[in-house]
Write an enzyme that holds these catalytic residues in place. Structure first.
Site, PDB file in Angstrom:
ATOM      1  N   ASN A 126      -4.944 162.509 113.006  1.00  0.00           N
ATOM      2  CA  ASN A 126      -4.872 161.136 112.498  1.00  0.00           C
ATOM      3  C   ASN A 126      -4.672 161.181 110.991  1.00  0.00           C
ATOM      4  OD1 ASN A 126      -6.032 158.613 111.200  1.00  0.00           O
ATOM      5  ND2 ASN A 126      -6.013 157.992 113.344  1.00  0.00           N
TER       6      ASN A 126
ATOM      7  N   SER B  79      -2.278 157.143 116.154  1.00  0.00           N
ATOM      8  CA  SER B  79      -2.351 155.963 115.284  1.00  0.00           C
ATOM      9  C   SER B  79      -3.434 155.057 115.856  1.00  0.00           C
ATOM     10  CB  SER B  79      -0.998 155.251 115.269  1.00  0.00           C
ATOM     11  OG  SER B  79      -1.003 154.246 114.273  1.00  0.00           O
ATOM     12  N   GLU B  80      -4.432 154.678 115.029  1.00  0.00           N
ATOM     13  CA  GLU B  80      -5.636 154.078 115.606  1.00  0.00           C
ATOM     14  C   GLU B  80      -5.431 152.680 116.174  1.00  0.00           C
ATOM     15  OE1 GLU B  80      -5.505 155.127 112.389  1.00  0.00           O
ATOM     16  OE2 GLU B  80      -6.432 153.673 111.022  1.00  0.00           O
ATOM     17  N   ASN B  81      -4.256 152.073 115.943  1.00  0.00           N
ATOM     18  CA  ASN B  81      -4.001 150.796 116.596  1.00  0.00           C
ATOM     19  C   ASN B  81      -3.584 150.962 118.056  1.00  0.00           C
ATOM     20  OD1 ASN B  81      -1.682 151.944 115.293  1.00  0.00           O
ATOM     21  ND2 ASN B  81      -0.546 150.093 115.783  1.00  0.00           N
TER      22      ASN B  81
ATOM     23  N   SER C 296      -8.728 153.894 121.804  1.00  0.00           N
ATOM     24  CA  SER C 296      -8.324 154.614 120.605  1.00  0.00           C
ATOM     25  C   SER C 296      -9.550 155.145 119.865  1.00  0.00           C
ATOM     26  CB  SER C 296      -7.532 153.670 119.687  1.00  0.00           C
ATOM     27  OG  SER C 296      -7.160 154.334 118.515  1.00  0.00           O
TER      28      SER C 296
END
Lengths: 234, 219
Positions: free
Chosen positions: B23, B46-48, B88
């Site tokens: 990340n 990608s944390e979304n 996530s």
């Protein structure tokens, strides 16, 4: 029971009242319920507590509710894209509760799943942990966070069937599935309503039990950061 | 002399290993993706809600439903999967991500990090940073060695509100590379042209100099 409504105004009929708590899906401007936000704006409902990862931008997304002074409190993880937000916050008109993004997501998931609280290591030793119960598990410290629910959840999906089964598209999924579970009533707006049997039952992201009202919307899908690369010339 | 932002990103890319789930934070850390060695295979999270993040799209591929955590338009790869924000952060908090590379305003000698708010200034929020530093297996910071006023950013204790306590493993600055050793830092690499004297003058945190100090030559 018929779940499909003709438009967002009809889908919100009888659901809104001053001082209510609303969850709104989306990450930035991606996967936001544009039509329900516009309909909420038109109702003039005020003193809202809005739970949403972000608060739109000036003049779009949840920003339109801010411009109209309909929001009293935001529960978010990041709100950096909005000048009117800044103005209202600094003048004390708007209350703000920051949650770490993963904590926010899990609080909503927990709320929808009937879990009133849980322990996480996120935020231990920071101001987020102040006033919260601390507990050790296997020698590591965790803090207690509570589940979140709302009077109304407004979510955006790609496709729905008349039962309210939802399929999301790419990164427009984000907070929408958890929020659908955590609203006393959930209104889902979608790009397409397909017939029963047309969604693969194995590929449904949100089962229809979590969705009470469905509306087909029209979407602007504004882009915040249009980043592209050049094709290498041959 | 010293490392530019792009050179720091290139140095940070050497932290990645074959098979890693990675990340990258917003800002300089996103540059790390441009420097990943060709002989290793890593997957960017990608944390979304995306695993297997591809490069920026060509103009005719732009899709508003496909963005990264910095809200930039991106593309998918053949390996890509999409998921909710809860899933996530199950990856992040649950220790399934191998490394996170983040920017910082301050780092302490015990590995505390502050990178989300400056009291009295506009507060934008922590986004996913607190979850990342709490949950990811290894956390590496890239930052300028000193702030714009020339004051140290490697401190005995952070003065700004913390993002996480004792959670940073390594710091790559414009002047060198430091490892966090519990109660102090250890300088393990010197950037080209950087000197021990310059670092001593711009570092408040307690640190030792490694016996195996690597002195990088100018490229």
């Amino acid at each position: 029971m018929k779940k499909v409504y003709p438009d967002a105004k009809a889908a919100l009929d009888g659901l809104v009242f001053d001082g209510m708590t609303i969850m709104a899906g989306g990450f930035g401007l991606c996967g936001i319920p544009e039509n329900a936000i516009a309909a909420l704006h038109a109702t003039g409902v005020k003193d809202l507590t809005v739970i949403s990862n972000n608060c739109g931008v000036d003049g779009f997304g949840l920003g339109v509710l801010l411009d109209n002074k309909q929001i009293r409190k935001m529960v978010s993880s990041y709100v950096g894209e909005n000048k009117e937000f800044e103005r209202q916050f600094l003048s004390g008109e708007l209350e703000l509760e920051f949650n770490p993004q993963g904590t926010l997501a899990e609080r909503i998931r927990a709320g929808g799943a009937g879990i009133p609280g849980f322990f996480t290591k996120t935020g231990v030793g920071t101001m987020i942990a102040e006033g919260k119960e601390h507990r050790e598990f296997d020698g590591e410290t965790y803090i207690m966070e509570t589940g979140l629910t709302a009077d109304l959840s407004i979510v955006k999906a790609w496709k729905a069937d008349p039962e309210g089964n939802l399929v999301f598209r790419k990164t427009a999924r984000n907070f929408n599935p958890m929020m659908a579970t955590a609203g006393k009533v959930t209104v889902a707006e979608v790009e397409e309503i397909v017939g029963l049997g047309e969604l693969d039952p194995d590929s449904i992201h949100t089962p229809g039990i979590f969705v009470q009202r469905i509306v087909k919307g029209a979407f602007e899908k504004r882009i915040e950061q249009r980043t592209v690369r050049e094709r290498e010339s041959a | 002399m010293a490392w530019t932002r792009d050179e720091m990103a290139a140095r940070a890319a050497q932290e990645l290993e074959d098979g890693f789930y990675v990340n990258l934070g917003i800002g300089i850390p996103t540059l790390v993706a441009n420097h990943i060695a060709e002989d290793i295979d890593v997957t960017l999270q990608s944390e979304n809600g995306m695993l297997g993040m591809g490069p920026f799209p060509y103009e005719d591929q732009v899709d508003p439903d496909l963005i990264n955590a910095g809200k930039q338009t991106i593309t998918e790869l053949r390996r890509t999967s999409y998921f909710s924000s809860a899933d996530s952060f199950a990856m992040i908090r649950g220790g399934h991500i191998d490394i996170s590379i983040l920017g910082a305003m301050e780092v302490s000698e015990t590995g505390d990090i502050a990178n989300w708010m400056i009291p009295g200034k506009l507060v934008k929020g922590m986004g996913g940073a607190m979850d990342l530093v709490a949950g990811v297996k290894r956390v590496v910071v890239i930052m300028d060695h000193a702030n714009k006023a020339g004051e140290p950013k490697l401190l005995k204790e952070c003065t700004l509100p913390l993002t996480g306590k004792a959670c940073i493993d390594r710091i790559i600055t414009t002047l060198g590379v430091f490892d966090v050793k519990g109660d102090h830092l250890e300088l393990i690499e010197l950037a080209p042209g950087a000197t021990l004297e310059e670092i001593a003058g711009k570092t408040e945190a307690k640190y030792t100099v490694s016996d195996a100090l690597v002195e990088h030559e100018a490229a």
